[in-house]
Scaffold this motif. Structure first.
Motif, PDB file in Angstrom:
ATOM      1  N   GLY A 354       0.819  -1.208   0.000  1.00 51.83           N
ATOM      2  CA  GLY A 354       0.000   0.000   0.000  1.00 51.83           C
ATOM      3  C   GLY A 354       0.853   1.258   0.000  1.00 51.83           C
ATOM      4  O   GLY A 354       0.545   2.233  -0.693  1.00 51.83           O
ATOM      5  N   ARG A 355       1.955   1.235   0.783  1.00 48.81           N
ATOM      6  CA  ARG A 355       2.852   2.389   0.798  1.00 48.81           C
ATOM      7  C   ARG A 355       3.537   2.583  -0.558  1.00 48.81           C
ATOM      8  O   ARG A 355       3.772   3.715  -0.996  1.00 48.81           O
ATOM      9  CB  ARG A 355       3.892   2.220   1.906  1.00 48.81           C
ATOM     10  N   ALA A 356       3.858   1.482  -1.219  1.00 55.29           N
ATOM     11  CA  ALA A 356       4.495   1.566  -2.537  1.00 55.29           C
ATOM     12  C   ALA A 356       3.546   2.176  -3.568  1.00 55.29           C
ATOM     13  O   ALA A 356       3.951   2.973  -4.428  1.00 55.29           O
ATOM     14  CB  ALA A 356       4.949   0.183  -2.990  1.00 55.29           C
ATOM     15  N   ILE A 357       2.262   1.821  -3.469  1.00 55.77           N
ATOM     16  CA  ILE A 357       1.271   2.398  -4.386  1.00 55.77           C
ATOM     17  C   ILE A 357       1.127   3.891  -4.112  1.00 55.77           C
ATOM     18  O   ILE A 357       1.077   4.707  -5.040  1.00 55.77           O
ATOM     19  CB  ILE A 357      -0.092   1.676  -4.222  1.00 55.77           C
ATOM     20  N   ARG A 358       1.086   4.243  -2.821  1.00 63.61           N
ATOM     21  CA  ARG A 358       0.975   5.661  -2.455  1.00 63.61           C
ATOM     22  C   ARG A 358       2.206   6.434  -2.939  1.00 63.61           C
ATOM     23  O   ARG A 358       2.101   7.598  -3.358  1.00 63.61           O
ATOM     24  CB  ARG A 358       0.824   5.799  -0.941  1.00 63.61           C
ATOM     25  N   ALA A 359       3.367   5.791  -2.926  1.00 64.38           N
ATOM     26  CA  ALA A 359       4.600   6.459  -3.356  1.00 64.38           C
ATOM     27  C   ALA A 359       4.542   6.852  -4.835  1.00 64.38           C
ATOM     28  O   ALA A 359       5.102   7.888  -5.225  1.00 64.38           O
ATOM     29  CB  ALA A 359       5.804   5.560  -3.100  1.00 64.38           C
ATOM     30  N   THR A 360       3.861   6.059  -5.653  1.00 65.93           N
ATOM     31  CA  THR A 360       3.760   6.415  -7.083  1.00 65.93           C
ATOM     32  C   THR A 360       2.998   7.722  -7.251  1.00 65.93           C
ATOM     33  O   THR A 360       3.355   8.554  -8.100  1.00 65.93           O
ATOM     34  CB  THR A 360       3.051   5.298  -7.878  1.00 65.93           C
ATOM     35  N   TYR A 361       1.963   7.918  -6.415  1.00 65.43           N
ATOM     36  CA  TYR A 361       1.193   9.164  -6.494  1.00 65.43           C
ATOM     37  C   TYR A 361       1.998  10.342  -5.948  1.00 65.43           C
ATOM     38  O   TYR A 361       1.986  11.437  -6.524  1.00 65.43           O
ATOM     39  CB  TYR A 361      -0.115   9.020  -5.717  1.00 65.43           C
ATOM     40  N   ASP A 362       2.709  10.112  -4.845  1.00 63.59           N
ATOM     41  CA  ASP A 362       3.519  11.191  -4.265  1.00 63.59           C
ATOM     42  C   ASP A 362       4.571  11.676  -5.260  1.00 63.59           C
ATOM     43  O   ASP A 362       4.818  12.884  -5.392  1.00 63.59           O
ATOM     44  CB  ASP A 362       4.198  10.709  -2.981  1.00 63.59           C
ATOM     45  N   GLN A 363       5.201  10.746  -5.960  1.00 65.73           N
ATOM     46  CA  GLN A 363       6.206  11.120  -6.962  1.00 65.73           C
ATOM     47  C   GLN A 363       5.561  11.863  -8.131  1.00 65.73           C
ATOM     48  O   GLN A 363       6.152  12.786  -8.692  1.00 65.73           O
ATOM     49  CB  GLN A 363       6.920   9.865  -7.463  1.00 65.73           C
ATOM     50  N   TYR A 364       4.353  11.468  -8.488  1.00 66.46           N
ATOM     51  CA  TYR A 364       3.618  12.126  -9.574  1.00 66.46           C
ATOM     52  C   TYR A 364       3.339  13.586  -9.233  1.00 66.46           C
ATOM     53  O   TYR A 364       3.475  14.484 -10.073  1.00 66.46           O
ATOM     54  CB  TYR A 364       2.321  11.361  -9.822  1.00 66.46           C
ATOM     55  N   ILE A 365       2.993  13.840  -7.977  1.00 66.63           N
ATOM     56  CA  ILE A 365       2.650  15.197  -7.546  1.00 66.63           C
ATOM     57  C   ILE A 365       3.896  16.024  -7.245  1.00 66.63           C
ATOM     58  O   ILE A 365       4.012  17.184  -7.658  1.00 66.63           O
ATOM     59  CB  ILE A 365       1.735  15.154  -6.308  1.00 66.63           C
ATOM     60  N   ASP A 366       4.860  15.433  -6.541  1.00 66.95           N
ATOM     61  CA  ASP A 366       6.026  16.184  -6.067  1.00 66.95           C
ATOM     62  C   ASP A 366       7.224  16.105  -6.997  1.00 66.95           C
ATOM     63  O   ASP A 366       8.154  16.911  -6.876  1.00 66.95           O
ATOM     64  CB  ASP A 366       6.441  15.683  -4.680  1.00 66.95           C
ATOM     65  N   GLY A 367       7.218  15.141  -7.904  1.00 64.98           N
ATOM     66  CA  GLY A 367       8.368  14.965  -8.779  1.00 64.98           C
ATOM     67  C   GLY A 367       9.442  14.109  -8.125  1.00 64.98           C
ATOM     68  O   GLY A 367       9.364  13.763  -6.938  1.00 64.98           O
ATOM     69  N   VAL A 368      10.458  13.766  -8.901  1.00 62.14           N
ATOM     70  CA  VAL A 368      11.583  12.968  -8.419  1.00 62.14           C
ATOM     71  C   VAL A 368      12.865  13.731  -8.715  1.00 62.14           C
ATOM     72  O   VAL A 368      13.195  13.988  -9.871  1.00 62.14           O
ATOM     73  CB  VAL A 368      11.622  11.583  -9.097  1.00 62.14           C
ATOM     74  N   LYS A 369      13.579  14.106  -7.659  1.00 56.57           N
ATOM     75  CA  LYS A 369      14.834  14.850  -7.799  1.00 56.57           C
ATOM     76  C   LYS A 369      14.638  16.099  -8.663  1.00 56.57           C
ATOM     77  O   LYS A 369      15.369  16.326  -9.633  1.00 56.57           O
ATOM     78  CB  LYS A 369      15.922  13.954  -8.385  1.00 56.57           C
ATOM     79  N   SER A 370      13.597  16.849  -8.343  1.00 57.07           N
ATOM     80  CA  SER A 370      13.279  18.128  -9.007  1.00 57.07           C
ATOM     81  C   SER A 370      12.815  17.947 -10.455  1.00 57.07           C
ATOM     82  O   SER A 370      12.677  18.929 -11.172  1.00 57.07           O
ATOM     83  CB  SER A 370      14.497  19.070  -8.985  1.00 57.07           C
ATOM     84  N   LYS A 371      12.583  16.716 -10.884  1.00 60.82           N
ATOM     85  CA  LYS A 371      12.085  16.473 -12.239  1.00 60.82           C
ATOM     86  C   LYS A 371      10.629  16.047 -12.186  1.00 60.82           C
ATOM     87  O   LYS A 371      10.236  15.211 -11.365  1.00 60.82           O
ATOM     88  CB  LYS A 371      12.923  15.399 -12.939  1.00 60.82           C
ATOM     89  N   GLN A 372       9.833  16.612 -13.079  1.00 55.41           N
ATOM     90  CA  GLN A 372       8.407  16.320 -13.095  1.00 55.41           C
ATOM     91  C   GLN A 372       8.152  14.910 -13.613  1.00 55.41           C
ATOM     92  O   GLN A 372       8.799  14.449 -14.556  1.00 55.41           O
ATOM     93  CB  GLN A 372       7.687  17.332 -13.987  1.00 55.41           C
ATOM     94  N   VAL A 373       7.233  14.206 -12.979  1.00 57.05           N
ATOM     95  CA  VAL A 373       6.809  12.885 -13.433  1.00 57.05           C
ATOM     96  C   VAL A 373       5.555  13.068 -14.279  1.00 57.05           C
ATOM     97  O   VAL A 373       4.568  13.651 -13.827  1.00 57.05           O
ATOM     98  CB  VAL A 373       6.526  11.941 -12.248  1.00 57.05           C
ATOM     99  N   THR A 374       5.587  12.604 -15.504  1.00 57.07           N
ATOM    100  CA  THR A 374       4.458  12.793 -16.412  1.00 57.07           C
ATOM    101  C   THR A 374       3.295  11.884 -16.038  1.00 57.07           C
ATOM    102  O   THR A 374       3.467  10.878 -15.332  1.00 57.07           O
ATOM    103  CB  THR A 374       4.872  12.515 -17.859  1.00 57.07           C
ATOM    104  N   GLN A 375       2.138  12.233 -16.536  1.00 59.62           N
ATOM    105  CA  GLN A 375       0.956  11.398 -16.300  1.00 59.62           C
ATOM    106  C   GLN A 375       1.165  10.014 -16.895  1.00 59.62           C
ATOM    107  O   GLN A 375       0.767   8.999 -16.295  1.00 59.62           O
ATOM    108  CB  GLN A 375      -0.274  12.070 -16.919  1.00 59.62           C
ATOM    109  N   GLU A 376       1.805   9.943 -18.042  1.00 63.57           N
ATOM    110  CA  GLU A 376       2.061   8.659 -18.695  1.00 63.57           C
ATOM    111  C   GLU A 376       2.952   7.774 -17.824  1.00 63.57           C
ATOM    112  O   GLU A 376       2.690   6.578 -17.657  1.00 63.57           O
ATOM    113  CB  GLU A 376       2.721   8.898 -20.054  1.00 63.57           C
ATOM    114  N   ALA A 377       4.035   8.361 -17.256  1.00 58.78           N
ATOM    115  CA  ALA A 377       4.940   7.587 -16.404  1.00 58.78           C
ATOM    116  C   ALA A 377       4.233   7.139 -15.125  1.00 58.78           C
ATOM    117  O   ALA A 377       4.445   6.013 -14.642  1.00 58.78           O
ATOM    118  CB  ALA A 377       6.174   8.421 -16.069  1.00 58.78           C
ATOM    119  N   PHE A 378       3.412   8.018 -14.557  1.00 57.07           N
ATOM    120  CA  PHE A 378       2.660   7.670 -13.344  1.00 57.07           C
ATOM    121  C   PHE A 378       1.708   6.512 -13.617  1.00 57.07           C
ATOM    122  O   PHE A 378       1.636   5.544 -12.847  1.00 57.07           O
ATOM    123  CB  PHE A 378       1.900   8.893 -12.841  1.00 57.07           C
ATOM    124  N   GLN A 379       0.959   6.604 -14.702  1.00 61.06           N
ATOM    125  CA  GLN A 379       0.004   5.550 -15.027  1.00 61.06           C
ATOM    126  C   GLN A 379       0.707   4.222 -15.303  1.00 61.06           C
ATOM    127  O   GLN A 379       0.196   3.151 -14.961  1.00 61.06           O
ATOM    128  CB  GLN A 379      -0.835   5.982 -16.233  1.00 61.06           C
TER     129      GLN A 379
END
Length: 647
Positions: A354-379
C-alpha cells in the motif's frame, strides 16, 4: 639549440601533443627534461546552449516587465483597500529569520484568512471562472490575481486570428489537409498522396481525435483508414503512401513519429533515433535536425505542428466550453480519481504494498529529484500494481479502465498547455473586464494604440497580445548594453528616450532601423573576398548563382549544356516552377527540338529534383507581379524591400 631539430604536433579538439626530435628522429632533451608532452585545455563548446540560456533570461525578463506594468495599473485601486498587499506578495517567500524580512504577515489578504479564499477557489481557474460567470462585485485583489495569472501564462503566438474566434477549441481539419496535400505534391510528385477532404470523413476524424475516453494508440487505429485512400499503382507505391499516412496519424495523436518519413527526408539509418519523437517534444528535438529539411519539408512539419496544436487545444477546451471551465472539470476529475486511489490503497492487505502504491502518487505530484513525473509515467508505474489485482479488486478494475483511456488523474499544468494560443487567454481577460467594469470603470480603459483596438479593445489586452518583435531584440540600445553589462547582444534603435511599454512602443522604438540592424549583425564577410559582405542565402542574385551553378554540374546524355541552353532553362523552367525536377528539364529539351526523346540527366545530388530554386523570386512575384517582371526594378526591390520584409 644550435643543432637542427624538429617539432612534432598532434592537435586535437581539447589537447595538443608535442615532441622535439633531432635530425635522426630521436627525442631531444630540453633544459634537462625529455622533449615530449601534452597540453590539455577545455574543449570548445557550441553557442547553442549559451544562446538558449540567454533567450530564457530574456523571456523571463519580459514576463517580469509585463507583470510590473500590470502592478502599476492596479497599484492605486488596491492600495486604497490594502496598502501592504504588494509588499506581502513580494516578501512572501523570505524566511522570518532572513535580515531582509519586513515583518509583514505571510497571508494573501489582510481581512480574511487564506483558508477561506482557497476554500472558495481551490485553483486560480476556479477564480477566473467565477469572475466571468458571477455577476457581482468582486474584491479588486481577486481581479488582480486572476489577471496576473493570465498575463504571466499568456500562451503561444502560433495564430493570428482575433480572440473572439477562440471561445472554444474548434478544430478545422479541411484547411490543414488541403495545405498538406499541396505540400506533399510539391515534395514528391510520384508520392501521389491525397489526404481526404470529404466532409463526413473529416467529421469522423475530428470526433475521434478529441475523444478522451480512449488511448492515443486506439485513436490512431481509428483514424488511420479514414485519412486517405491509397491510390498507388504498385504495391511498393501503396506501401510508401501507407508509411507516410501512418506517421501522420501518429503525429496527430501525439505518439512517437518518424519525422523523416513524414517530411519525405532521406536520412542514414544511424540517424533514425534522432528523427523519432512525439510532436510534444518538438521544441526540444527539432532544433537538432531542422537544418536537414528541404524547404518543402520544413513547411510540412510546420503545418503538422500547427494541426497537432489545434488537436491539443480542442482536447483541452471542448467545443462550447471555456478554458477555465475545462480546467475546473479536470481538477474535479483528479479529486474523484484520488478518492478511488485511496480506496484501492486501503483495500491492500499488505501495508508495504500500500505504501508503494501511495509512493507512485507522491512522486507524480512532487516529482523525483526536481524532475516532473508525467501522467504517462505515473500511469505506467501504477499499472504494474493494478494489473496484478484487476481480477480480484473492484477498485483496481475501475482504475485500470481509466488508465487504459489515459485519463486517470489529469494534472492542470502539463506540456499540453503549450498548445493554448494567447487568444484563449485574452478572450477570458476580456470577459472578466466586461463583467467587472460595471463596478470598476477603470478596468475597461480603451487601448491607447488606436490601430490595434479592433483585436485588443482594452488597455490591459496589450499585456497579453503585444509581443516584442524578434528583430528588435533586447529592449536596450547597443551602447547602453555595452556600458552597463559589457555585452554585445543588443541592436535596438530608439526614436525617443523614456520607458518602453506596449502602448508607446512605436513612439520609442524605430522598427525599420532595428530590423536593418538585426539583419546586418548576422551578415558575415566572405572567406575569399576578404572584407566583402556575403549575400543572404535567399537573395535574388545568390539564388540565380546557385541555379546556374547546379546547371553547370549536370550532364545531359553525358554532354554539357551550352550557355544558351542554360539561360533558356533558367527563364523557361526555373522561373515557371518553384521546385524543378529532372523531368521538367527533359520536357523542355525535347520541346525545344534538341532531343528526340527524354535525355538521361546525371550529376544531381538527388537524381529526381534540383536542390536549388528561385523561391524568393516566386514569393516576391506573388506580392509584386508587375515589378518582378521588370528586370530593371529587381535590384531596387532586393535592396529596399528584401531585408526588412522577407526576413
Amino acid at each position: 639549440m644550435k643543432e637542427p631539430y624538429g617539432v612534432g604536433l598532434d592537435i586535437g579538439t581539447n589537447s595538443v601533443g608535442w615532441t622535439v626530435v633531432d635530425a635522426s628522429g630521436h627525442v631531444r632533451k630540453i633544459k634537462g627534461q625529455t622533449g615530449i608532452g601534452v597540453r590539455l585545455f577545455k574543449e570548445g563548446a557550441a553557442a547553442a546552449d549559451r544562446r538558449g540560456f540567454r533567450t530564457t533570461r530574456r523571456r523571463l525578463k519580459r514576463v517580469k516587465w509585463r507583470l510590473r506594468l500590470l502592478r502599476e495599473f492596479f497599484d492605486q485601486p488596491i492600495s486604497k483597500v490594502d496598502i501592504n498587499f504588494f509588499a506581502r506578495r513580494k516578501y512572501s517567500d523570505i524566511s522570518p529569520r532572513d535580515p531582509n524580512y519586513n515583518g509583514l504577515e505571510k497571508t494573501l489578504f489582510n481581512d480574511r484568512s487564506d483558508q477561506d479564499f482557497y476554500h472558495d477557489y481551490p485553483t486560480i481557474y476556479h477564480l477566473r471562472e467565477a469572475l466571468m460567470t458571477q455577476h457581482r462585485k468582486f474584491d479588486v485583489r481577486e481581479i488582480y490575481l486572476a489577471i496576473h495569472h493570465i498575463v504571466k501564462y499568456r500562451g503561444n503566438f502560433l495564430r493570428n486570428d482575433a480572440a473572439t474566434a477562440y471561445r472554444s477549441g474548434t478544430l478545422d481539419l479541411q484547411q490543414h489537409f488541403e495545405t498538406l496535400n499541396h505540400l506533399f505534391s510539391q515534395a514528391d510528385l510520384e508520392l501521389n498522396l491525397n489526404l481526404t477532404t470529404d466532409v463526413a470523413l473529416l467529421d469522423s476524424i475530428k470526433q475521434t481525435l478529441v475523444r478522451t475516453d480512449i488511448s492515443r494508440s486506439d485513436r490512431q487505429k481509428l483514424i488511420m483508414p479514414l485519412l486517405a485512400v491509397l491510390t498507388g499503382a504498385t504495391t511498393a507505391e501503396k506501401k510508401r503512401q501507407k508509411a507516410v499516412v501512418t506517421e501522420f496519424a501518429k503525429a496527430l495523436v501525439g505518439n512517437k513519429t518518424k519525422i523523416d518519413v513524414l517530411t519525405l527526408t532521406d536520412i542514414d539509418a544511424t540517424e533514425a533515433k534522432d528523427w523519432a519523437f512525439s510532436l510534444e517534444e518538438n521544441q526540444d528535438k527539432l532544433p537538432g535536425i531542422e537544418d536537414r529539411f528541404s524547404e518543402v519539408g520544413q513547411q510540412i512539419i510546420d503545418e503538422v505542428i500547427r494541426l497537432y496544436a489545434s488537436v491539443n487545444l480542442a482536447q483541452l477546451i471542448p467545443e462550447g466550453k471555456r478554458f477555465s471551465q475545462s480546467m475546473v472539470e479536470k481538477y474535479k476529475r483528479h479529486g474523484e480519481d484520488l478518492k478511488l486511489l485511496k480506496a484501492y490503497i486501503r483495500s491492500q492487505s499488505d501495508a508495504k504494498r500500500g505504501r508503494a502504491i501511495r509512493a507512485t502518487y507522491d512522486q507524480y505530484i512532487d516529482g523525483v529529484k526536481s524532475k516532473q513525473v508525467t501522467q504517462e509515467a505515473f500511469q505506467k508505474a501504477l499499472g504494474k500494481f493494478v494489473d496484478a489485482d484487476v481480477d480480484l479488486n473492484s477498485w483496481a478494475a475501475q482504475i485500470k479502465q481509466a488508465i487504459d483511456s489515459e485519463q486517470f488523474m489529469p494534472k492542470l499544468r502539463t506540456k499540453q498547455n503549450g498548445a493554448i494560443p494567447y487568444q484563449v487567454q485574452q478572450n477570458e481577460l476580456d470577459q472578466i473586464i466586461s463583467n467587472q467594469k460595471e463596478y470598476y470603470p477603470w478596468l475597461g480603459e480603451e487601448n491607447p494604440v488606436i490601430k490595434r483596438r479592433g483585436k485588443f479593445p482594452y488597455k490591459l489586452d496589450e499585456l497579453v497580445g503585444f509581443r516584442v518583435p524578434y528583430y528588435v531584440g533586447p529592449l536596450i540600445t547597443k551602447e547602453m548594453q555595452a556600458a552597463t553589462a559589457n555585452a554585445g547582444f543588443a541592436w535596438m534603435v530608439r526614436k525617443a528616450d523614456g520607458p518602453i511599454t506596449p502602448w508607446n512602443f512605436d513612439d520609442k522604438v524605430d522598427r525599420v532601423a532595428s530590423a536593418t540592424a538585426f539583419i546586418q549583425r548576422m551578415q558575415t564577410t566572405d572567406t575569399y573576398l576578404i572584407g566583402e559582405e556575403v549575400l543572404p542565402a535567399r537573395s535574388l542574385i545568390y539564388q540565380r548563382f546557385m541555379v546556374l551553378n547546379e546547371l553547370n554540374n549536370i550532364r545531359v546524355d553525358d554532354g554539357q549544356l551550352t550557355p544558351r541552353q542554360k539561360q533558356r532553362l533558367y527563364n523557361q523552367v526555373f522561373k515557371k516552377y518553384k521546385r524543378v525536377t529532372a523531368k521538367n528539364i527533359q520536357d523542355n529539351l525535347v520541346a525545344a527540338g534538341e532531343f528526340p526523346t527524354a535525355p538521361r540527366i546525371t550529376g544531381l545530388a538527388d537524381p529526381k529534383v534540383f536542390n536549388s530554386s528561385l523561391s524568393t523570386y516566386h514569393d516576391l512575384k506573388q506580392v509584386l507581379p508587375e515589378a518582378m517582371s521588370d528586370v530593371r526594378k529587381q535590384a531596387d526591390i532586393e535592396k529596399n524591400h528584401f531585408m526588412v520584409n522577407y526576413f
